[in-house]
Scaffold this active site. Sequence first.
Site, PDB file in Angstrom:
ATOM      1  N   ASP A  27       0.820  -1.206   0.000  1.00  0.00           N
ATOM      2  CA  ASP A  27       0.000   0.000   0.000  1.00  0.00           C
ATOM      3  C   ASP A  27       0.860   1.266   0.000  1.00  0.00           C
ATOM      4  O   ASP A  27       2.002   1.263   0.465  1.00  0.00           O
ATOM      5  CB  ASP A  27      -0.902  -0.006   1.242  1.00  0.00           C
ATOM      6  N   ASN A  29       1.377   3.330  -2.846  1.00  0.00           N
ATOM      7  CA  ASN A  29       1.992   3.689  -4.134  1.00  0.00           C
ATOM      8  C   ASN A  29       1.492   5.034  -4.653  1.00  0.00           C
ATOM      9  O   ASN A  29       2.283   5.894  -5.060  1.00  0.00           O
ATOM     10  CB  ASN A  29       1.691   2.606  -5.176  1.00  0.00           C
ATOM     11  N   GLY A  30       0.163   5.206  -4.652  1.00  0.00           N
ATOM     12  CA  GLY A  30      -0.411   6.437  -5.188  1.00  0.00           C
ATOM     13  C   GLY A  30      -0.041   7.658  -4.375  1.00  0.00           C
ATOM     14  O   GLY A  30       0.306   8.705  -4.930  1.00  0.00           O
ATOM     15  N   HIS A  44       2.717   3.080  -8.737  1.00  0.00           N
ATOM     16  CA  HIS A  44       2.514   1.651  -8.963  1.00  0.00           C
ATOM     17  C   HIS A  44       3.680   1.052  -9.753  1.00  0.00           C
ATOM     18  O   HIS A  44       4.134  -0.057  -9.460  1.00  0.00           O
ATOM     19  CB  HIS A  44       1.204   1.421  -9.718  1.00  0.00           C
ATOM     20  N   TRP A  76     -11.753  -2.404  -8.215  1.00  0.00           N
ATOM     21  CA  TRP A  76     -12.461  -2.068  -9.456  1.00  0.00           C
ATOM     22  C   TRP A  76     -13.187  -0.740  -9.336  1.00  0.00           C
ATOM     23  O   TRP A  76     -13.570  -0.132 -10.340  1.00  0.00           O
ATOM     24  CB  TRP A  76     -13.455  -3.167  -9.824  1.00  0.00           C
ATOM     25  N   ARG A  78     -11.925   2.011  -8.333  1.00  0.00           N
ATOM     26  CA  ARG A  78     -11.006   3.128  -8.565  1.00  0.00           C
ATOM     27  C   ARG A  78     -11.258   3.764  -9.937  1.00  0.00           C
ATOM     28  O   ARG A  78     -11.951   3.185 -10.775  1.00  0.00           O
ATOM     29  CB  ARG A  78      -9.553   2.637  -8.458  1.00  0.00           C
ATOM     30  N   LEU A 138      11.251 -20.516  -3.835  1.00  0.00           N
ATOM     31  CA  LEU A 138      10.252 -19.610  -3.278  1.00  0.00           C
ATOM     32  C   LEU A 138       8.937 -19.703  -4.072  1.00  0.00           C
ATOM     33  O   LEU A 138       8.949 -19.674  -5.301  1.00  0.00           O
ATOM     34  CB  LEU A 138      10.763 -18.171  -3.327  1.00  0.00           C
ATOM     35  N   ARG A 192       1.785  -4.708   6.226  1.00  0.00           N
ATOM     36  CA  ARG A 192       1.075  -3.705   5.427  1.00  0.00           C
ATOM     37  C   ARG A 192       1.871  -2.410   5.466  1.00  0.00           C
ATOM     38  O   ARG A 192       2.179  -1.887   6.537  1.00  0.00           O
ATOM     39  CB  ARG A 192      -0.340  -3.445   5.931  1.00  0.00           C
TER      40      ARG A 192
END
Length: 252
Positions: A27, A29-30, A44, A76, A78, A138, A192
């Site tokens: 969380d 990025n924007g 992003h 969706w 956004r 991984l 987070r």
Amino acid sequence: MALFSREREEPKVLAGKIPQHIAVIMDGNGRWAKQRLMPRVYGHKKGVDSLREVISTCKELGVQCLTVFAFSSENWRRPEEEVTFLMGLFLQVLQTEIERMYRNNIQLKIIGNRSHFSAELLKMIENAEAKTAGNDGLMLTIAADYGGHWDVLQATHRLLTEHPERACTFCEEDLKPYLAMAYAPDPDLFIRTGGEQRISNFLLWQLAYTELYFTDLPWPDFGREPLLDAIAWYQGRERRFGRISEQLDESK
């Protein structure tokens, strides 16, 4: 002056207490981009670099599973241009990174509701999963158009479709094989970034006993050292799973 400056020491983690499974909501990025007077989509795109660094560090430390929340069921809502960019970025990452994952023995899995994806994206997902299916390093899971409510509902629907006679009798152990992440252990550590302190409909079933770590760092600023900080914090936690400390001492 250099005389009074020194580099921050890298956080120390204990080799024997590395979490098997780390889940991350990437969380901020924007907001990171807006602070730099850039469009949200720039954040992003920058966040992909952070993901590469986190994947590399997890692989180095011996983490078995890394699960990241790329796009939620609610995302969706956004702005259309941002959703379009995110879908394009997802496709681009699959196109450019899958060969690197294959060479580095990383197995890729995508979980979520695929019914809204384009035919091109669906084909790319199928090819990426198939190409890395034989890797045993991984396990990277990307949650895209995923929601915890959706996960429990689809698992219940699948169970009752296959076993209608269990409608009034099924238990947790019956449902678990139908959950989206039935192939992996539940997360040990949840991270987070971005300052929010909620799990936002992410892995609701699987996070029941996970240690929850929140940081104000936005995702584009999160990398190796912040990840080590989170793991060091995790290693200081006492994981009791409903027991008391004395019972843990007795089991040693």
